[in-house]
Design an enzyme around this catalytic site. Structure first.
Site, short mmCIF file in Angstrom:
data_model
loop_
_atom_site.label_atom_id
_atom_site.label_comp_id
_atom_site.label_asym_id
_atom_site.label_seq_id
_atom_site.Cartn_x
_atom_site.Cartn_y
_atom_site.Cartn_z
N THR A 125 -53.34 42.33 -28.50
CA THR A 125 -52.58 42.06 -27.26
C THR A 125 -52.46 43.60 -26.66
OG1 THR A 125 -52.36 39.98 -26.73
CG2 THR A 125 -51.40 40.83 -25.37
N PRO A 127 -51.40 46.37 -23.51
CA PRO A 127 -51.13 46.04 -21.82
C PRO A 127 -52.12 45.87 -20.96
CG PRO A 127 -49.38 47.84 -23.00
CD PRO A 127 -50.61 47.46 -24.06
N GLY A 130 -55.81 41.29 -22.74
CA GLY A 130 -55.72 40.02 -24.25
C GLY A 130 -56.76 39.80 -24.49
N GLY A 338 -38.69 10.68 -12.72
CA GLY A 338 -38.53 10.92 -11.05
C GLY A 338 -37.22 12.46 -11.17
N GLU A 362 -53.80 33.31 -27.39
CA GLU A 362 -54.40 33.13 -28.02
C GLU A 362 -55.90 33.24 -27.77
OE1 GLU A 362 -51.81 31.55 -32.51
OE2 GLU A 362 -54.42 31.88 -32.04
C1 LIG Z 1 -45.63 33.16 -26.50
C2 LIG Z 1 -47.02 34.04 -27.00
C3 LIG Z 1 -46.99 34.23 -27.88
C4 LIG Z 1 -47.97 35.37 -27.94
N1 LIG Z 1 -48.45 35.98 -29.50
C5 LIG Z 1 -49.38 36.96 -29.46
C6 LIG Z 1 -49.34 37.44 -30.50
O1 LIG Z 1 -49.12 37.44 -31.58
N2 LIG Z 1 -50.72 38.59 -30.89
C7 LIG Z 1 -51.16 39.00 -29.73
O2 LIG Z 1 -52.39 39.39 -29.62
N3 LIG Z 1 -50.99 38.15 -28.12
C8 LIG Z 1 -49.87 37.67 -27.97
N4 LIG Z 1 -49.40 36.75 -26.98
C9 LIG Z 1 -50.31 37.37 -25.94
C10 LIG Z 1 -51.81 36.55 -25.05
O3 LIG Z 1 -52.31 36.16 -26.43
C11 LIG Z 1 -52.97 37.42 -24.16
O4 LIG Z 1 -52.09 36.99 -23.36
C12 LIG Z 1 -53.76 36.12 -23.99
O5 LIG Z 1 -54.24 36.41 -24.77
C13 LIG Z 1 -53.82 36.75 -22.69
O6 LIG Z 1 -53.91 38.32 -21.91
P1 LIG Z 1 -53.43 38.69 -21.02
O7 LIG Z 1 -52.30 38.32 -20.75
O8 LIG Z 1 -53.17 40.09 -21.16
O9 LIG Z 1 -54.72 38.50 -20.13
P2 LIG Z 1 -55.81 38.89 -19.66
O10 LIG Z 1 -56.99 38.98 -21.29
O11 LIG Z 1 -56.17 39.73 -18.48
O12 LIG Z 1 -56.58 37.45 -18.55
C14 LIG Z 1 -56.09 37.18 -17.31
C15 LIG Z 1 -56.93 36.26 -16.68
O13 LIG Z 1 -58.12 36.70 -16.08
C16 LIG Z 1 -59.30 35.98 -16.93
N5 LIG Z 1 -59.87 36.32 -17.26
C17 LIG Z 1 -60.07 37.76 -18.59
N6 LIG Z 1 -61.22 38.22 -18.73
C18 LIG Z 1 -62.38 37.46 -18.43
C19 LIG Z 1 -63.22 37.56 -19.12
N7 LIG Z 1 -64.28 37.53 -19.73
N8 LIG Z 1 -64.00 36.84 -18.89
C20 LIG Z 1 -63.64 35.20 -17.85
N9 LIG Z 1 -62.51 35.83 -17.73
C21 LIG Z 1 -61.89 36.32 -17.59
C22 LIG Z 1 -59.19 34.95 -17.55
O14 LIG Z 1 -59.31 33.95 -16.09
C23 LIG Z 1 -57.40 35.32 -17.93
O15 LIG Z 1 -56.52 33.75 -17.05
C24 LIG Z 1 -48.88 36.32 -26.90
C25 LIG Z 1 -48.56 35.89 -25.43
C26 LIG Z 1 -47.30 34.23 -25.81
C27 LIG Z 1 -47.47 34.32 -24.21
#
Ligand SMILES: Cc1cc2nc3c(=O)[nH]c(=O)nc-3n(C[C@H](O)[C@H](O)[C@H](O)COP(=O)(O)OP(=O)(O)OC[C@H]3O[C@@H](n4cnc5c(N)ncnc54)[C@H](O)[C@@H]3O)c2cc1C
Length: 381
Positions: A125, A127, A130, A338, A362
């Site tokens: 991931t 900024p 993800g 509740g 994930e």
């Molecule tokens: C507790 C925790 C631990 C984590 N640990 C790790 C780690 O160890 N390593 C790591 O790399 N990351 C890690 N993460 C990050 C996490 O895996 C990502 O945040 C997650 O994969 C989603 O990415 P994003 O937040 O950028 O969402 P985005 O990719 O921006 O997605 C946001 C929303 O847009 C929609 N969307 C996005 N792209 C598409 C698409 N192509 N098709 C359809 N819908 C889409 C989805 O519905 C999604 O709900 C962690 C996050 C948390 C909260």
């Protein structure tokens, strides 16, 4: 088809349950308050070989299989899902090294990782993304016998511990996403302060800053341009850890709801006499059973993967169901309580906070369903 645990599996399960109650429960509040897991706890889990259950003895594991792994993870997560996430993330990073690493890479990282001396991370991931590898901006520029890696990785679990971190970056010559192994806290590696998330306390996440991190070319994991395959296969196995963690949350929510329903009285009688409570308890019991067997099945399937694409679909299906199911179960269990259910004195509010994170990590829920649909619509099962 046999829906029962062997004697050995029952022993693994009860050992993990006893460990969690005896050693994690007493420090649970500390874990919640500090969003950190005490080093002694990590060392104790290492002594019991919890870090290496699913890996073969040849590389320092204990050959307990992925079916043994899910049993342990479920019981640890029943007490602290943050602690089980540490095991899960370590297994995710080391799993990628085990599957795609050279002999030298495995010799360097497997044993220390499976004995808890070093803890692995897996960094995809950023900024800006993800879910979409095409948007990765971290670069790996070839410079003689080295690669120089620069970029920012967001929300990375266990990146605060020493150990290997599998980093996905755009390789300069091919412009393709490629995986590399970086030693955390080498020159150019730094981290942010921990993100203050609402749950899964103990599973600390930070941003990772890679500033001109120089690694030898031998630290490439797999081949140039194969990063996406490593990512998909790595997180398919990682989803076993997430699913069993969320099964543990579901199990605990079930226990809390049943206990509360029996103990809480209304005009001198247990609230369990109300049909509304009975229906909720029944619903939770049904949902727990469905999550349990899907997760155990995934552990069994992982022991013998013949078709990685089919396995990725099964992992996506299980992770999607179990995580969303955990949100439903904890929500219903709050209703059983509740207003007490939203008070910090009651475990169920913490489980609800932990549960809501599952579908977002994930691979978000939508992506899991797209993986499943892709397989089904291509004519797969
Ligand atoms: C507790 C925790 C631990 C984590 N640990 C790790 C780690 O160890 N390593 C790591 O790399 N990351 C890690 N993460 C990050 C996490 O895996 C990502 O945040 C997650 O994969 C989603 O990415 P994003 O937040 O950028 O969402 P985005 O990719 O921006 O997605 C946001 C929303 O847009 C929609 N969307 C996005 N792209 C598409 C698409 N192509 N098709 C359809 N819908 C889409 C989805 O519905 C999604 O709900 C962690 C996050 C948390 C909260």
């Amino acid at each position: 088809m046999e829906f029962k645990l062997t004697k050995e599996q029952q022993l693994i399960q009860s050992a993990a349950r006893e460990f969690a109650e005896k050693h994690i429960e007493p420090v649970l509040q500390q874990i919640e308050d500090e969003d950190d897991v005490p080093r002694e706890l990590i060392d104790r889990m290492a002594e019991l070989e919890f870090f290496g259950i699913q890996f073969p003895e040849e590389w320092g594991g204990s050959d307990g299989g992925y079916d043994g792994y899910v049993l342990v993870m479920e019981q640890i997560a029943r007490v602290s899902p943050g602690v089980s996430m540490i095991l899960s993330v370590n297994g995710l990073g080391l799993g990628a090294i085990y599957t795609y690493g050279t002999k030298e890479q495995k010799e360097k990282y497997m044993e220390p990782g499976l004995t808890g001396k070093l803890l692995a991370s897996f960094a995809f991931t950023e900024p800006e993304t993800g879910s979409d590898p095409r948007q990765i901006t971290t670069t790996a520029s070839k410079d003689g016998d080295s690669y120089v890696i620069s970029g920012t990785k967001r929300f990375i679990s266990s990146a605060n511990f020493h150990g290997p971190i599998v980093v996905f970056a755009r390789e300069s010559e091919s412009e393709e996403i490629t995986a590399f192994i970086v030693d955390k806290f080498c020159e150019g590696y730094s981290i942010s302060k921990p993100w203050d998330k609402i749950g899964l306390k103990g599973n600390r996440i930070v941003d990772v800053y890679l500033k001109d991190v120089r690694i030898p070319v031998e630290n490439m994991l797999g081949k140039v341009g194969k990063g996406f395959n490593i990512l998909l296969s790595g997180i398919a196995y990682g989803k076993i850890g997430i699913s069993s963690t969320y099964l543990g949350i579901t199990l605990r929510a079930y226990e809390e709801a049943v206990k509360y329903a029996i103990e809480k009285t209304h005009r001198g009688q247990s609230i369990a006499k109300f049909q509304a409570i009975q229906i909720r308890v029944g619903e939770i019991a049904i949902k727990l059973e469905a999550a349990r067997w899907l997760t155990y099945r995934l552990g069994c399937l992982a022991n013998d993967v013949k078709d990685p694409v089919q396995f990725a679909k099964e992992a996506a299906l299980t992770k999607s169901f179990v995580c969303e199911n955990a949100v439903d179960v904890t929500r219903i269990a709050v209703d059983v309580h509740g207003s007490y259910g939203v008070m910090e004195d009651y475990t169920i509010q913490r489980l609800y906070r932990d549960a809501i994170i599952g579908p977002q990590i994930e691979g978000v829920g939508d992506m899991q369903k797209m993986i499943v649909a892709g397989s089904v619509l291509r004519g797969g099962r």
